[in-house]
Design a protein around this motif. Structure first.
Motif, PDB file in Angstrom:
ATOM      1  N   LYS A  28     -33.545  40.832 -32.979  1.00 26.85           N
ATOM      2  CA  LYS A  28     -34.149  40.683 -31.738  1.00 26.85           C
ATOM      3  C   LYS A  28     -34.185  39.394 -31.319  1.00 26.85           C
ATOM      4  O   LYS A  28     -33.910  38.908 -30.380  1.00 26.85           O
ATOM      5  CB  LYS A  28     -35.510  41.494 -31.444  1.00 26.85           C
ATOM      6  CG  LYS A  28     -35.349  43.233 -31.420  1.00 26.85           C
ATOM      7  CD  LYS A  28     -36.591  43.631 -31.438  1.00 26.85           C
ATOM      8  CE  LYS A  28     -36.480  45.197 -31.220  1.00 26.85           C
ATOM      9  NZ  LYS A  28     -37.736  45.999 -31.166  1.00 26.85           N
ATOM     10  N   VAL A  29     -34.648  38.608 -32.364  1.00 26.81           N
ATOM     11  CA  VAL A  29     -34.643  37.032 -32.434  1.00 26.81           C
ATOM     12  C   VAL A  29     -33.464  36.375 -31.771  1.00 26.81           C
ATOM     13  O   VAL A  29     -33.329  35.564 -31.001  1.00 26.81           O
ATOM     14  CB  VAL A  29     -35.339  36.254 -33.637  1.00 26.81           C
ATOM     15  CG1 VAL A  29     -35.310  34.958 -33.273  1.00 26.81           C
ATOM     16  CG2 VAL A  29     -36.888  36.931 -33.852  1.00 26.81           C
ATOM     17  N   ARG A  30     -32.309  36.872 -32.566  1.00 27.29           N
ATOM     18  CA  ARG A  30     -30.988  36.252 -32.358  1.00 27.29           C
ATOM     19  C   ARG A  30     -30.479  36.694 -31.001  1.00 27.29           C
ATOM     20  O   ARG A  30     -29.814  35.739 -30.096  1.00 27.29           O
ATOM     21  CB  ARG A  30     -29.918  36.895 -33.513  1.00 27.29           C
ATOM     22  CG  ARG A  30     -28.761  36.013 -33.273  1.00 27.29           C
ATOM     23  CD  ARG A  30     -27.804  36.007 -34.336  1.00 27.29           C
ATOM     24  NE  ARG A  30     -28.701  35.325 -35.834  1.00 27.29           N
ATOM     25  CZ  ARG A  30     -28.180  35.497 -36.895  1.00 27.29           C
ATOM     26  NH1 ARG A  30     -26.984  36.098 -37.223  1.00 27.29           N
ATOM     27  NH2 ARG A  30     -28.964  35.091 -37.583  1.00 27.29           N
ATOM     28  N   VAL A  72     -22.931  37.639 -31.742  1.00 32.47           N
ATOM     29  CA  VAL A  72     -24.224  38.072 -32.174  1.00 32.47           C
ATOM     30  C   VAL A  72     -24.217  39.232 -33.264  1.00 32.47           C
ATOM     31  O   VAL A  72     -24.904  39.198 -34.395  1.00 32.47           O
ATOM     32  CB  VAL A  72     -25.184  38.218 -31.060  1.00 32.47           C
ATOM     33  CG1 VAL A  72     -26.514  38.923 -31.489  1.00 32.47           C
ATOM     34  CG2 VAL A  72     -25.695  37.020 -30.368  1.00 32.47           C
ATOM     35  N   LEU A  73     -23.669  40.492 -32.774  1.00 29.99           N
ATOM     36  CA  LEU A  73     -23.648  41.585 -33.521  1.00 29.99           C
ATOM     37  C   LEU A  73     -22.984  41.130 -34.917  1.00 29.99           C
ATOM     38  O   LEU A  73     -23.387  41.637 -36.245  1.00 29.99           O
ATOM     39  CB  LEU A  73     -22.740  42.621 -33.029  1.00 29.99           C
ATOM     40  CG  LEU A  73     -22.647  43.906 -33.622  1.00 29.99           C
ATOM     41  CD1 LEU A  73     -23.754  44.709 -33.974  1.00 29.99           C
ATOM     42  CD2 LEU A  73     -21.738  44.982 -32.690  1.00 29.99           C
ATOM     43  N   GLU A  74     -21.753  40.516 -34.884  1.00 31.21           N
ATOM     44  CA  GLU A  74     -20.916  40.286 -36.036  1.00 31.21           C
ATOM     45  C   GLU A  74     -21.655  39.423 -37.056  1.00 31.21           C
ATOM     46  O   GLU A  74     -21.612  39.657 -38.176  1.00 31.21           O
ATOM     47  CB  GLU A  74     -19.618  39.658 -35.646  1.00 31.21           C
ATOM     48  CG  GLU A  74     -18.600  40.766 -34.938  1.00 31.21           C
ATOM     49  CD  GLU A  74     -17.397  40.201 -34.444  1.00 31.21           C
ATOM     50  OE1 GLU A  74     -17.083  38.767 -34.671  1.00 31.21           O
ATOM     51  OE2 GLU A  74     -16.675  40.824 -33.698  1.00 31.21           O
ATOM     52  N   THR A  75     -22.366  38.344 -36.420  1.00 31.80           N
ATOM     53  CA  THR A  75     -22.890  37.300 -37.485  1.00 31.80           C
ATOM     54  C   THR A  75     -24.134  38.127 -38.022  1.00 31.80           C
ATOM     55  O   THR A  75     -24.705  37.884 -39.232  1.00 31.80           O
ATOM     56  CB  THR A  75     -23.510  36.290 -36.613  1.00 31.80           C
ATOM     57  OG1 THR A  75     -24.175  36.793 -35.466  1.00 31.80           O
ATOM     58  CG2 THR A  75     -22.268  35.224 -36.300  1.00 31.80           C
ATOM     59  N   LEU A  96     -11.629  35.564 -30.528  1.00 26.56           N
ATOM     60  CA  LEU A  96     -13.143  35.482 -30.669  1.00 26.56           C
ATOM     61  C   LEU A  96     -13.840  35.539 -32.004  1.00 26.56           C
ATOM     62  O   LEU A  96     -14.659  34.892 -32.469  1.00 26.56           O
ATOM     63  CB  LEU A  96     -14.068  36.217 -29.665  1.00 26.56           C
ATOM     64  CG  LEU A  96     -15.514  36.225 -29.935  1.00 26.56           C
ATOM     65  CD1 LEU A  96     -16.157  34.900 -29.529  1.00 26.56           C
ATOM     66  CD2 LEU A  96     -16.334  37.430 -29.387  1.00 26.56           C
ATOM     67  N   GLY A  97     -13.297  36.673 -32.698  1.00 27.57           N
ATOM     68  CA  GLY A  97     -13.467  36.846 -34.252  1.00 27.57           C
ATOM     69  C   GLY A  97     -13.498  35.579 -34.969  1.00 27.57           C
ATOM     70  O   GLY A  97     -13.886  35.594 -36.143  1.00 27.57           O
ATOM     71  N   GLU A  98     -12.703  34.654 -34.872  1.00 26.66           N
ATOM     72  CA  GLU A  98     -12.461  33.327 -35.700  1.00 26.66           C
ATOM     73  C   GLU A  98     -13.705  32.633 -35.751  1.00 26.66           C
ATOM     74  O   GLU A  98     -14.005  32.191 -36.714  1.00 26.66           O
ATOM     75  CB  GLU A  98     -11.300  32.669 -35.170  1.00 26.66           C
ATOM     76  CG  GLU A  98     -11.052  31.619 -36.076  1.00 26.66           C
ATOM     77  CD  GLU A  98      -9.707  30.695 -35.843  1.00 26.66           C
ATOM     78  OE1 GLU A  98      -9.684  29.357 -35.992  1.00 26.66           O
ATOM     79  OE2 GLU A  98      -8.941  31.299 -35.297  1.00 26.66           O
ATOM     80  N   PHE A  99     -14.552  32.696 -34.517  1.00 31.61           N
ATOM     81  CA  PHE A  99     -15.890  32.061 -34.626  1.00 31.61           C
ATOM     82  C   PHE A  99     -16.840  32.706 -35.529  1.00 31.61           C
ATOM     83  O   PHE A  99     -17.657  32.079 -36.556  1.00 31.61           O
ATOM     84  CB  PHE A  99     -16.752  32.160 -33.512  1.00 31.61           C
ATOM     85  CG  PHE A  99     -15.697  31.058 -32.343  1.00 31.61           C
ATOM     86  CD1 PHE A  99     -16.396  29.810 -32.064  1.00 31.61           C
ATOM     87  CD2 PHE A  99     -14.505  31.480 -31.740  1.00 31.61           C
ATOM     88  CE1 PHE A  99     -15.686  28.830 -30.972  1.00 31.61           C
ATOM     89  CE2 PHE A  99     -13.983  30.545 -30.901  1.00 31.61           C
ATOM     90  CZ  PHE A  99     -14.526  29.526 -30.540  1.00 31.61           C
ATOM     91  N   SER A 100     -16.695  34.071 -35.787  1.00 33.60           N
ATOM     92  CA  SER A 100     -17.649  34.634 -36.703  1.00 33.60           C
ATOM     93  C   SER A 100     -17.011  34.610 -37.927  1.00 33.60           C
ATOM     94  O   SER A 100     -17.941  34.380 -39.008  1.00 33.60           O
ATOM     95  CB  SER A 100     -17.747  36.375 -36.429  1.00 33.60           C
ATOM     96  OG  SER A 100     -17.947  36.661 -35.120  1.00 33.60           O
ATOM     97  N   ALA A 101     -15.852  34.294 -38.218  1.00 37.70           N
ATOM     98  CA  ALA A 101     -15.204  33.961 -39.643  1.00 37.70           C
ATOM     99  C   ALA A 101     -15.826  32.684 -40.063  1.00 37.70           C
ATOM    100  O   ALA A 101     -16.078  32.403 -41.210  1.00 37.70           O
ATOM    101  CB  ALA A 101     -13.530  33.974 -39.428  1.00 37.70           C
ATOM    102  N   GLY A 113     -22.801  28.014 -33.521  1.00 41.31           N
ATOM    103  CA  GLY A 113     -21.956  28.994 -33.077  1.00 41.31           C
ATOM    104  C   GLY A 113     -22.209  29.703 -31.717  1.00 41.31           C
ATOM    105  O   GLY A 113     -21.293  29.981 -30.999  1.00 41.31           O
ATOM    106  N   LEU A 114     -23.513  29.929 -31.505  1.00 42.04           N
ATOM    107  CA  LEU A 114     -23.964  30.567 -30.122  1.00 42.04           C
ATOM    108  C   LEU A 114     -23.386  29.651 -29.033  1.00 42.04           C
ATOM    109  O   LEU A 114     -22.872  30.075 -28.104  1.00 42.04           O
ATOM    110  CB  LEU A 114     -25.350  30.783 -30.179  1.00 42.04           C
ATOM    111  CG  LEU A 114     -25.933  32.113 -30.906  1.00 42.04           C
ATOM    112  CD1 LEU A 114     -27.424  32.041 -31.085  1.00 42.04           C
ATOM    113  CD2 LEU A 114     -25.454  33.203 -30.278  1.00 42.04           C
ATOM    114  N   ASN A 115     -23.820  28.288 -29.285  1.00 43.18           N
ATOM    115  CA  ASN A 115     -23.449  27.425 -28.226  1.00 43.18           C
ATOM    116  C   ASN A 115     -21.807  26.867 -27.918  1.00 43.18           C
ATOM    117  O   ASN A 115     -21.490  27.195 -26.727  1.00 43.18           O
ATOM    118  CB  ASN A 115     -24.033  25.921 -28.441  1.00 43.18           C
ATOM    119  CG  ASN A 115     -25.475  25.765 -28.148  1.00 43.18           C
ATOM    120  OD1 ASN A 115     -25.865  25.513 -26.931  1.00 43.18           O
ATOM    121  ND2 ASN A 115     -26.475  25.940 -29.109  1.00 43.18           N
TER     122      ASN A 115
END
Length: 299
Positions: A28-30, A72-75, A96-101, A113-115
């Motif tokens: 919830k914080v994220r 958010v979900l993936e991280t 987009l998934g490359e950012f999670s990777a 990452g969020l920014n």
């Protein structure tokens, strides 16, 4: 067993995808941190009850909302696996998934990452004009001949030998869908011609943001969309990411890299199951599983 974590991109989202993950401490914080950046309640946007006015469209499908919600979900799934002691030997993400990777590999922290995802999604959402279409079961020779004659359409996603996504001017998308020989041609609900030269202005603006962002060397090899050769070099991974908006996603070659480097298991972290299904159909020696929510992790 050699394991690769893989992360889907825009198009894999679905309403309710965040509900099961909320039992995980810190989730919830994220979501709140992402909501503060977005200026909207991201959890509400992900809610099953948040349909659009016509019960088809939904705010979750808005590019600005989609990309942050998926990241958010993936991280969060990454963090849960880490706490359970899991660690991959390689990571890769689709668009987009490359950012999670990159987050999974320790290239940047969650706030960075969020920014980055926030700015990326805003730039892509504002790049109006153009369109995309998925082509399934196509005639490869005919497609090459058609594209060789045009400058207004390119392959945006080379997903597999039987599936590509084309990106370009809307009239070009309409023209090619009428003549191409294929099993299915599916127009995508996107605001622009993503992963093509038509994203040049957005890519230039995003590159300026990346220039001021610190990328650490990766703790595990990353396969980038524009160059699916494993690397841990933070500066090289940044250079590759800077080219991503205007260059096609080479997922077919990414899967080939899994096979070449001895990956035995791919774990898709996120909703949809698209990447895992591609791996199942194209990699006979690789097992593929999906973790979409906390229930898949036994929580």
């Amino acid at each position: 067993m050699s394991i690769a974590w893989i992360f889907p991109g825009q198009g894999s989202q679905k309403l309710g995808m965040a509900e099961d993950i909320l039992t995980f401490s810190g989730s919830k914080v994220r979501f709140q941190e992402a909501s503060n950046l977005l200026g909207k309640d991201l959890l509400e946007i992900c809610s099953k009850n948040n349909l659009g006015t016509d019960n088809v469209d939904t705010p979750l499908n808005n590019t600005e909302n989609t990309q942050l919600a998926l990241f958010v979900l993936e991280t969060l799934l990454i963090d849960i696996l880490r706490l359970q002691g899991s660690q991959p030997h390689m990571v890769a993400g689709h668009s987009l998934g490359e950012f999670s990777a990159l987050y999974a590999a320790g290239v940047f922290n969650i706030t960075t990452g969020l920014n980055l995802v926030k700015y990326r999604s805003q730039l892509m959402a504002s790049a109006n004009g153009g369109g995309m279409i998925a082509i399934i079961g196509f005639d490869e020779m005919q497609l090459k001949e058609l594209l060789a004659k045009r400058q207004d359409i390119v392959i945006a996603n080379d997903n597999s030998p039987s599936q590509v996504v084309l990106s370009g001017e809307k009239y070009a998308i309409q023209d090619i869908s009428k003549v191409i020989i294929c099993k299915r041609a599916i127009p995508l609900m996107v605001s622009g011609a993503f992963h093509s030269p038509f994203m040049h202005e957005a890519a230039t603006n995003f590159s300026q943001i990346l220039d001021t962002t610190i990328f650490h060397d990766a703790q595990i090899p990353v396969l980038s969309n524009v160059d699916p050769i494993p690397s841990c070099d933070g500066s090289l991974l940044k250079q590759r990411l800077q080219r991503q908006m205007t260059t096609g996603v080479r997922w077919r070659e990414t899967m080939q890299a899994f096979d070449y480097h001895g990956i035995h298991l791919t774990i898709e972290l996120g909703p949809g199951g698209v990447l895992g299904n591609l791996c199942k159909r194209n990699l006979r020696s690789v097992t593929s599983v999906q973790i979409a929510d906390s229930s898949d992790l036994g929580l």
